[in-house]
Design a protein around this motif. Structure first.
Motif, PDB file in Angstrom:
ATOM      1  N   GLY A 135       0.820  -1.206   0.000  1.00  0.00           N
ATOM      2  CA  GLY A 135       0.000   0.000   0.000  1.00  0.00           C
ATOM      3  C   GLY A 135       0.850   1.249   0.000  1.00  0.00           C
ATOM      4  O   GLY A 135       2.080   1.202   0.133  1.00  0.00           O
ATOM      5  N   THR A 136       0.194   2.395  -0.165  1.00  0.00           N
ATOM      6  CA  THR A 136       0.893   3.683  -0.212  1.00  0.00           C
ATOM      7  C   THR A 136       0.249   4.648   0.772  1.00  0.00           C
ATOM      8  O   THR A 136      -0.924   4.512   1.117  1.00  0.00           O
ATOM      9  N   LEU A 137       1.039   5.631   1.191  1.00  0.00           N
ATOM     10  CA  LEU A 137       0.561   6.638   2.140  1.00  0.00           C
ATOM     11  C   LEU A 137       0.714   8.034   1.544  1.00  0.00           C
ATOM     12  O   LEU A 137       1.704   8.330   0.873  1.00  0.00           O
ATOM     13  N   ALA A 138      -0.276   8.879   1.804  1.00  0.00           N
ATOM     14  CA  ALA A 138      -0.223  10.277   1.392  1.00  0.00           C
ATOM     15  C   ALA A 138      -0.926  11.110   2.450  1.00  0.00           C
ATOM     16  O   ALA A 138      -1.989  10.727   2.961  1.00  0.00           O
ATOM     17  N   GLU A 139      -0.334  12.257   2.798  1.00  0.00           N
ATOM     18  CA  GLU A 139      -0.938  13.131   3.794  1.00  0.00           C
ATOM     19  C   GLU A 139      -2.342  13.543   3.347  1.00  0.00           C
ATOM     20  O   GLU A 139      -2.579  13.853   2.178  1.00  0.00           O
ATOM     21  N   GLY A 140      -3.269  13.533   4.311  1.00  0.00           N
ATOM     22  CA  GLY A 140      -4.633  13.935   4.017  1.00  0.00           C
ATOM     23  C   GLY A 140      -5.476  12.863   3.370  1.00  0.00           C
ATOM     24  O   GLY A 140      -6.671  13.058   3.134  1.00  0.00           O
ATOM     25  N   ASN A 141      -4.872  11.710   3.073  1.00  0.00           N
ATOM     26  CA  ASN A 141      -5.587  10.597   2.445  1.00  0.00           C
ATOM     27  C   ASN A 141      -5.840   9.530   3.512  1.00  0.00           C
ATOM     28  O   ASN A 141      -4.906   9.099   4.199  1.00  0.00           O
ATOM     29  N   PRO A 142      -7.101   9.079   3.675  1.00  0.00           N
ATOM     30  CA  PRO A 142      -7.389   8.085   4.724  1.00  0.00           C
ATOM     31  C   PRO A 142      -6.868   6.686   4.413  1.00  0.00           C
ATOM     32  O   PRO A 142      -6.930   5.794   5.254  1.00  0.00           O
TER      33      PRO A 142
END
Length: 299
Positions: A135-142
């Protein structure tokens, strides 16, 4: 007529030879020993063989052997085989017992059982696997990401794996530790990773997730080195600033002043200096020609 008694000097019994060879888990090699009767029986004699720990060593070729009066002096070979378990238990001893079956010739029923001891060397090594990030992470993304942990061998006692994000201002872990037992050691456990939405303009940040064996765990696991997986947290902060409209009005020869405000729209890593000028330059006097923002007063 005279009756003459002949005293028998033959004693019922059997002989086990020493074990030939050695056993190691995971090896296809077997070991063996021989069994033979010491004297000829009047009727068949059956000898039963058993292992005290069939989780380590088994009698591979036969659970019992029958000696007939006609073939009583034929030596029989009993084959032993290692069982490859997943338990980290070191070299284990198993007793191989030979006992006269109750259906055997009467003269042999009182013969005592005999036991051989066999060592089965362990091939299991303590270890655990930390997966790569899914998976990936991005600020502001749940949306979340995951990593999983699983042991590579069965422990004797519980093993606790502690998990830590090396930068909790960017990424947090859903659980601080996970426990593996002798029942669930080979079932992967998953931990959730979550992005932290800060306001700093710092670009994509790579964060290390560390897994380490807790010191209270099974002693053969505590010396294992920690393992690390990396995850990127994509920044959503865009550099910018806002200039307000002017509050108040100006008239020549009046002491009245007007004002405006400036604020950054995101937190900087280093100081941001904004220059302030007027046009034309001969109509208005500014209280300052520059404004400095730090990562403490940016907002």
């Amino acid at each position: 007529t005279h009756e003459v008694a002949t005293l028998d000097n033959d004693l019922a019994g059997f002989t086990l030879s020493p074990v030939v060879g050695s056993l190691t888990e995971g090896s296809t090699s077997t070991i063996s020993f021989d069994v033979s009767l010491n004297v000829q029986p009047l009727t068949p004699v059956t000898i039963d063989f058993s292992s005290s720990d069939t989780g380590e060593v088994i009698v591979a070729n036969t659970a019992s052997y029958l000696f007939n009066p006609s073939s009583w002096n034929t030596t029989q070979t009993i084959i032993l085989q290692s069982i490859d378990d997943f338990l980290i238990d070191g070299s284990q001893l198993a007793s191989i017992t030979a006992v006269i079956n109750a259906s055997s010739a009467t003269g042999f029923l009182a013969v005592a059982s005999q036991t051989l001891t066999v060592a089965n060397a362990d091939n299991d090594i303590a270890g655990f696997n930390l997966s790569t990030v899914s998976g990936t992470l991005a600020e502001g993304n749940p949306q979340t990401a995951q990593v999983s942990v699983v042991l590579t061998a069965e422990p004797l006692t519980n093993v606790i794996i502690d998990l830590q994000s090396l930068d909790t201002t960017e990424v947090t872990v859903g659980t601080a530790s996970m426990t593996f037992t002798s029942s669930n050691w080979n079932v992967a456990q998953t931990v959730t990773l979550t992005s932290v939405d800060e306001l700093l303009v710092d670009g994509t940040q790579t964060v290390s997730i560390t897994a380490v064996v807790n010191g209270s765990s099974d002693s053969v696991f505590t010396a294992l080195a920690s393992q690390t997986a990396s995850v990127d947290n994509v920044d959503n902060d865009i550099p910018g600033f806002t200039l307000s409209s002017v509050t108040g009005s100006l008239t020549e020869a009046s002491t009245q002043t007007a004002s405006l405000t400036i604020v950054l729209s995101a937190q900087p890593i280093n100081d941001v200096i904004l220059s302030v000028t007027t046009s034309p330059t001969d109509e208005i006097v500014l209280s300052t020609t520059s404004v400095t923002f730090t990562n403490a007063n940016w907002n």
